[in-house]
Design a protein around this motif. Structure first.
Motif, PDB file in Angstrom:
ATOM      1  N   LYS B  48      47.378 -23.287  36.682  1.00  0.00           N
ATOM      2  CA  LYS B  48      47.873 -23.317  35.301  1.00  0.00           C
ATOM      3  C   LYS B  48      46.725 -23.180  34.296  1.00  0.00           C
ATOM      4  N   SER B  49      45.702 -24.002  34.486  1.00  0.00           N
ATOM      5  CA  SER B  49      44.591 -23.947  33.533  1.00  0.00           C
ATOM      6  C   SER B  49      43.891 -22.602  33.587  1.00  0.00           C
ATOM      7  N   VAL B  50      43.699 -22.103  34.793  1.00  0.00           N
ATOM      8  CA  VAL B  50      43.014 -20.814  34.913  1.00  0.00           C
ATOM      9  C   VAL B  50      43.828 -19.730  34.208  1.00  0.00           C
ATOM     10  N   ALA B 179      48.380 -24.933  25.071  1.00  0.00           N
ATOM     11  CA  ALA B 179      48.122 -26.370  25.127  1.00  0.00           C
ATOM     12  C   ALA B 179      48.077 -26.792  26.585  1.00  0.00           C
ATOM     13  N   ASP B 180      46.870 -27.133  27.060  1.00  0.00           N
ATOM     14  CA  ASP B 180      46.695 -27.450  28.470  1.00  0.00           C
ATOM     15  C   ASP B 180      46.806 -28.960  28.689  1.00  0.00           C
ATOM     16  N   GLU B 181      47.982 -29.427  29.027  1.00  0.00           N
ATOM     17  CA  GLU B 181      48.257 -30.852  29.263  1.00  0.00           C
ATOM     18  C   GLU B 181      47.672 -31.742  28.173  1.00  0.00           C
ATOM     19  N   PRO B 182      47.958 -31.463  26.905  1.00  0.00           N
ATOM     20  CA  PRO B 182      47.281 -32.212  25.841  1.00  0.00           C
ATOM     21  C   PRO B 182      47.730 -33.660  25.744  1.00  0.00           C
TER      22      PRO B 182
HETATM   23 MG    MG Z   1      44.577 -27.844  34.646  1.00  0.00          MG
END
Ligand code: MG
Ligand code: ATP
Ligand code: SF4
Lengths: 325, 323
Positions: B48-50, B179-182
């Motif tokens: 996901k982050s990538v 928004a990465d798991e904010p």
């Molecule tokens: Mg991540």
């Protein structure tokens, strides 16, 4: 913040007291200055008179108390060899060393930090490798050798700069300074460069390591995500993040250079305290040695204090020390 | 219908490590309309982050986009010159990270940091920057915004810090926020608040939002559509209500069953058995097969891509469509 300052000042005073005692006892326990100062054929009367005049017949603790009392009055005694007040003697030499040390540490820092930051930012580039090679040289080549090479190159062969001595000084606040005139600077440049090489190497290492670490943080990634240019990130974010170790080493290096610039001062005939202390050690001129060591301790303690206080300026998280939580 | 704001096609982001090639994102495709909110869910390590970092061109080495395209507002971001990509970041595509403790610089005031974010994209005087920053802080719900500009990050609570980070992301009026798991690092009650505010902010400013989370429940309250990611691929996608009501992919079902509020009545809460596969050694078949209750010999072959009515899934033996 004020509580923090007061606490640090008290600590500094305690350290000074301990240092003065250690230094005094240490120096007075070695050798016998009478043997150096008075010729062996002198009559018993002359010897006794000299011992009394110099206070060497008193018990050590009395000598120390007297010394401490005089110290608090700014009276470091009289040089056995020069016959003049030690404080005047040291102060006449200190500005030269101060100027030299400050110039060396400043050059090392102002040149070393940008180079180190770049080397940490682009660690695999050829430029970074060249920078690291310079820093390896700076660590491994002996100071005296570099000093001689500098003299040979710039003074003897190229004849661009003077080979030694201090040259003309300008009086400010009753003290002579070299850095205020171009000619004075030309005398200062080579010895300062010589001394700065090690500091340069150190600052490169330090800021490279700090930058490499900082570049991997989320802080830098977030700044990048906001579209900041790399140059801005290095200048505004990274430099601030690595400033604490840099200021620390700046202080330590300044202190140790002030105290131990002797090799460079000797090579360049720079009339600083380094030469003075070597002379006073060989002649067992104890008041000079004691005063010098106490002054060095004082300088270290002061520099440490300033470094500690500047932490609070550099890192807001430390600023609330002593303030209401 | 007009062209979507973002159209990702067959994106492949691989990490060329010493141990081998980790295909962290491998053939991801999706699109996003202006103002749409998209949830991207999956277990830890699913990519996901990538995916998010690929969109803003900030994949850490040894990672590299090795294929596919990212069309944003008519331009392909893959292969865009670095300076153009930089000018886009923060201005048209912004990103918020998981841990506000780590993202804000501890030794700069938030006013300074917000000013830098503005001045990265336009000539803005310090005063004008301060005004705009204060206005944005007020919008994300920070009281006495103007006086707080001179505060340092440690002087804010965790939730407030993340609001600051969100304000920074909104500062230049981006068309898309990733928004990465904010909210993952925050208390549950604050999570819910920020979630609701974020949704409102995105709606009122017309900003499209990609909300990355490992938690389907979070996404369900926020997103219009959801992408379910597994081992670097999108295994199921569709409107969030439909996917949650009637998942077609066994992995999505597994994610749902591990949620307290969404498990099928009478069924025990359970985690998906096994662990995510190593990205270094993926078989050509379905990567979920070792953990899948419906797996059989068919699953050794690449699963078909089934697309209908705005829903998509990759599976040989999908679950029944809703009756
Ligand atoms: Mg991540
Ligand atoms: N710097 C890296 N070096 C090597 N491989 C990496 C790197 N960063 C990510 N990866 C690979 O990419 C995969 C996906 O990572 P990613 O961070 O996108 O997962 P995620 O879905 O965001 O997980 P999480 O929920 O834990 O944040 C990882 O499992 C790892 O194999
Ligand atoms: S393809 Fe087979 S293994 Fe993969 S999810 Fe579908 S049923 Fe399970």
């Amino acid at each position: 913040m004020l509580g923090f300052v007061i606490q640090r000042l008290l600590q500094a005073a305690l350290v000074m007291l301990a240092m003065s005692a250690l230094v005094f006892v240490g120096v007075y326990a070695i050798g016998n200055p009478i043997d150096v100062l008075i010729s062996p054929d002198a009559t018993q009367d002359i010897r006794a008179e000299a011992i009394r005049r110099l206070g060497l017949d008193l018990p050590l603790w009395q000598q120390y108390l007297a010394f401490l009392g005089r110290l608090l009055r700014g009276d470091f005694g009289t040089s056995f060899v020069f016959g003049m007040p030690v404080l005047d003697l040291i102060l006449s030499r200190l500005p030269a060393t101060l100027e030299l040390a400050l110039a060396a540490v400043l050059i090392g820092t102002l040149v070393g930090v940008p180079l180190g930051v770049y080397a940490g930012y682009r660690p695999d580039s050829p430029v970074a490798r060249a920078i690291m090679a310079v820093s390896v040289l700076g660590f491994s080549v002996p100071t005296f050798w570099v000093g001689l090479i500098l003299i040979l190159t710039f003074a003897v062969n190229l004849d661009w700069l003077p080979a030694g001595d201090r040259g003309p000084t300008v009086q400010v606040l009753g003290i002579g300074w070299s850095f205020l005139t171009l000619e004075g600077l030309s005398f200062l440049l080579l010895p300062a460069l010589n001394l700065s090489l090690f500091k340069l190497a150190m600052m490169i290492r330090l800021s490279r390591a700090g930058t490499r670490e900082a570049m991997l943080t989320d802080t830098v990634k977030f700044a990048r995500a906001a579209g900041l240019k790399d140059r801005t990130i290095l200048r505004r974010h990274v430099l601030r993040l690595i400033s604490i170790p840099i200021v620390t080493v700046f202080g330590l290096e300044l202190g140790s250079t002030l105290a131990f610039a002797v090799v460079t001062e000797t090579i360049f005939s720079w009339p600083g305290v380094g030469k003075l202390i070597i002379d006073s050690i060989t002649s067992l001129d104890r008041p000079v040695m004691v005063a010098y060591l106490v002054l060095v301790a004082f300088l270290f303690v002061t520099i440490n204090l300033v470094v500690d206080l500047s932490y609070a300026l550099l890192d807001p998280r430390l600023r609330r020390h002593g303030a209401a939580a | 219908m007009s062209a979507p704001l973002l159209e990702v096609t067959d994106l492949r982001t691989h990490f060329l490590t010493r141990a081998g090639v980790a295909k962290a994102v491998d053939g991801v495709s999706f699109s996003l309309a202006s103002g749409e909110i998209l949830g991207l869910v999956g277990e830890s390590g699913s990519g996901k982050s990538v995916t998010g970092f690929s969109l803003i061109g900030l994949v850490d080495p040894p990672g590299k986009i090795v294929g596919g395209s990212i069309r944003f507002a008519g331009r392909d971001l893959v292969g865009l010159p670095p300076e153009e990509m930089r000018a886009l970041r923060g201005r048209r595509i912004a990103m918020v990270f998981q841990d506000p403790q780590a993202t804000l610089n501890p030794v700069l005031t938030i006013g300074q940091q917000m000013a830098l974010a503005l001045q990265a994209h336009a000539r803005v005087s310090d005063r004008a920057a301060a005004e705009r920053a204060a206005a944005m802080l007020a919008r994300v719900g920070i009281p006495e915004a103007a006086t707080r500009l001179s505060n340092y990050p440690h002087e804010f609570s965790g939730g407030m810090r993340q609001r600051v980070a969100i304000a920074m992301a909104l500062l230049n009026g981006p068309e898309l926020i990733v928004a990465d798991e904010p909210t993952t690092a925050l208390d549950v009650s604050i999570q819910a608040q920020i979630l609701a505010e974020m949704k409102a902010l995105a709606r009122e400013s017309g900003t499209a939002l990609i909300w990355i989370s490992h938690d389907l429940a979070t996404v369900s309250s926020l997103a219009d559509r959801v992408l379910v990611m597994y081992a670097g691929r999108i295994v199921e996608s569709g409107p969030v209500g439909e996917v949650l009501r009637a998942p077609r992919h066994p992995y999505t079902r597994g994610l749902l069953d591990s949620l307290p509020a969404m498990a099928e009545p009478g069924q025990r809460l359970r985690q998906i058995p096994g662990t995510a596969p190593s990205l270094l050694a993926l078989s050509p078949g379905c990567p979920f097969a070792p953990r899948c209750p419906r797996a059989d010999a068919d699953c050794d072959a690449p699963p078909p891509r089934v697309e209908a009515d705005g829903r998509l899934f990759l599976c040989h033996h999908p679950l029944e469509a809703a009756a």
